[in-house]
Design a protein around this motif. Structure first.
Motif, mmCIF file in Angstrom:
data_model
loop_
_atom_site.group_PDB
_atom_site.id
_atom_site.type_symbol
_atom_site.label_atom_id
_atom_site.label_comp_id
_atom_site.label_asym_id
_atom_site.label_seq_id
_atom_site.Cartn_x
_atom_site.Cartn_y
_atom_site.Cartn_z
ATOM 1 N N SER A 95 0.840 -1.199 0.000
ATOM 2 C CA SER A 95 0.000 0.000 0.000
ATOM 3 C C SER A 95 0.873 1.246 0.000
ATOM 4 C CB SER A 95 -0.915 0.038 1.227
ATOM 5 O OG SER A 95 -1.848 -1.018 1.222
ATOM 6 N N ALA A 96 0.350 2.299 -0.593
ATOM 7 C CA ALA A 96 1.017 3.600 -0.585
ATOM 8 C C ALA A 96 -0.061 4.662 -0.710
ATOM 9 C CB ALA A 96 2.028 3.716 -1.722
ATOM 10 N N ALA A 97 0.258 5.867 -0.300
ATOM 11 C CA ALA A 97 -0.716 6.953 -0.373
ATOM 12 C C ALA A 97 0.010 8.285 -0.367
ATOM 13 C CB ALA A 97 -1.719 6.869 0.785
ATOM 14 N N GLU A 149 -12.204 2.852 8.576
ATOM 15 C CA GLU A 149 -10.971 2.103 8.822
ATOM 16 C C GLU A 149 -9.822 2.940 8.280
ATOM 17 O OE1 GLU A 149 -9.919 -2.452 8.160
ATOM 18 O OE2 GLU A 149 -9.780 -1.319 6.292
ATOM 19 N N MET A 150 -8.774 3.093 9.073
ATOM 20 C CA MET A 150 -7.698 4.031 8.724
ATOM 21 C C MET A 150 -6.346 3.359 8.905
ATOM 22 S SD MET A 150 -7.330 7.827 10.374
ATOM 23 C CE MET A 150 -5.773 8.715 10.445
ATOM 24 N N VAL A 173 -13.991 6.698 0.463
ATOM 25 C CA VAL A 173 -12.537 6.495 0.420
ATOM 26 C C VAL A 173 -11.845 7.818 0.719
ATOM 27 C CG1 VAL A 173 -10.564 5.819 -1.007
ATOM 28 C CG2 VAL A 173 -12.768 4.665 -1.305
ATOM 29 N N PHE A 174 -10.753 7.766 1.483
ATOM 30 C CA PHE A 174 -9.881 8.933 1.588
ATOM 31 C C PHE A 174 -8.427 8.499 1.532
ATOM 32 C CE2 PHE A 174 -10.514 8.139 6.288
ATOM 33 C CZ PHE A 174 -9.193 7.965 6.671
ATOM 34 N N VAL A 205 -1.375 8.010 4.224
ATOM 35 C CA VAL A 205 -2.570 7.641 4.981
ATOM 36 C C VAL A 205 -3.650 7.194 3.994
ATOM 37 C CG1 VAL A 205 -4.318 8.392 6.637
ATOM 38 C CG2 VAL A 205 -2.027 9.389 6.710
ATOM 39 N N ARG A 206 -4.317 6.097 4.307
ATOM 40 C CA ARG A 206 -5.459 5.645 3.520
ATOM 41 C C ARG A 206 -6.609 5.279 4.447
ATOM 42 N NH1 ARG A 206 -4.146 0.778 -0.263
ATOM 43 N NH2 ARG A 206 -6.349 1.107 -0.771
ATOM 44 N N GLY A 207 -7.841 5.402 3.956
ATOM 45 C CA GLY A 207 -8.994 5.029 4.754
ATOM 46 C C GLY A 207 -10.168 4.645 3.890
#
Length: 261
Positions: A135-137, A174-175, A242-243, A256-258
């Motif tokens: 994962s990456a953000a 969920e974060m 989604v964020f 950061v992903r959520g």
């Protein structure tokens, strides 16, 4: 975020299975840069295929190699291609933060990129998660406005949508920041009321709130064990629930992903 990269619609597209093996066409060598058809690098967290979602606009990012400023390469080089709608767009970039970050540009038009255009096109900054290397953000900008960027080796969450208002933040999310997981429970956007639950069950107050003129932007502070952490969360305005975004620790930027639960 209308019409990024001159695409017509945010429907998801995938390159064919041959894309990972097909060398990029065209391009020129710059000082210290590999030709676009150089064999893929090994032992690099970025190389390979990523499913990419910037503000709900989806495609595939195929990274074949990177340039490392620590090795004396500060200028972006051709690192791969972005695929969407059956078209390939040249990508130039350079790694940052000893390889954990990737600063890259996607060309506005498909096909080979003319010489001298390494920093042309849409600019992105992303950070691979130390605790979840799949994962990456990070973020991108459009007309000076920040929008979220999410990357994953696995299928991406979220359904197509359009528009985002401050009340849309309310709910349970969920974060994950740099692979550290928790839950963000937003009871109300105005007045802002929220709590963050750590992976081991600690419930902590979360203070902040949405930007009044750009409600998809949420600035948040959470008193995590050891020190308070500030987050900038960017809801995807073309994807429901989604964020993405960023935070920092010890002088390093972190992704950061959520997703809404």
């Amino acid at each position: 975020m209308p019409r990024p990269l001159r695409f017509e619609h945010p429907a998801e597209a995938r390159p064919g299975p041959e894309a990972a093996e097909r060398p990029a066409s065209g391009g020129r060598r710059g000082p210290g840069a590999e030709a676009p058809d150089t064999a893929p690098e090994e032992n690099c967290p970025w190389t390979g295929r990523w499913r990419m979602d910037h503000d709900g606009w989806r495609g595939d990012l195929l990274v074949r190699r990177t340039a490392d400023p620590d090795a004396g390469r500060s200028d972006p080089v051709a690192i791969g291609d972005y695929y969407r709608g059956g078209q390939g767009y040249r990508v130039h970039g350079v790694t940052t933060q000893h390889g954990s970050g990737l600063h890259f540009w996607i060309a506005d038009l498909p096909g080979p990129a003319p010489a001298g255009t390494a920093r042309a096109g849409r600019e992105f900054r992303a950070y691979v998660f130390a605790g979840d290397p799949g994962s990456a953000a990070g973020w991108t900008t459009w007309n000076g406005i920040p929008f979220g960027l999410g990357l994953s080796r696995s299928p991406l969450p979220g359904e197509p949508a359009q528009g985002f208002t401050a009340p849309d933040w309310a709910g349970v999310w969920e974060m994950s920041h740099d692979g550290v997981r928790g839950t963000l429970d937003i009871a109300s956007a105005h007045p802002f009321s929220a709590a963050y639950t750590t992976g081991d069950g600690q419930v902590l107050p979360a203070v902040g709130g949405p930007n009044r003129s750009r409600p998809h932007i949420l600035d948040l502070t959470v008193p995590l064990p050891g020190r308070a952490r500030r987050f900038r969360l960017l809801a995807h305005t073309w994807a429901k629930g989604v964020f993405s975004g960023h935070t920092s620790a010890d002088g390093l930027d972190l992704g950061v992903r959520g997703r809404r639960l």
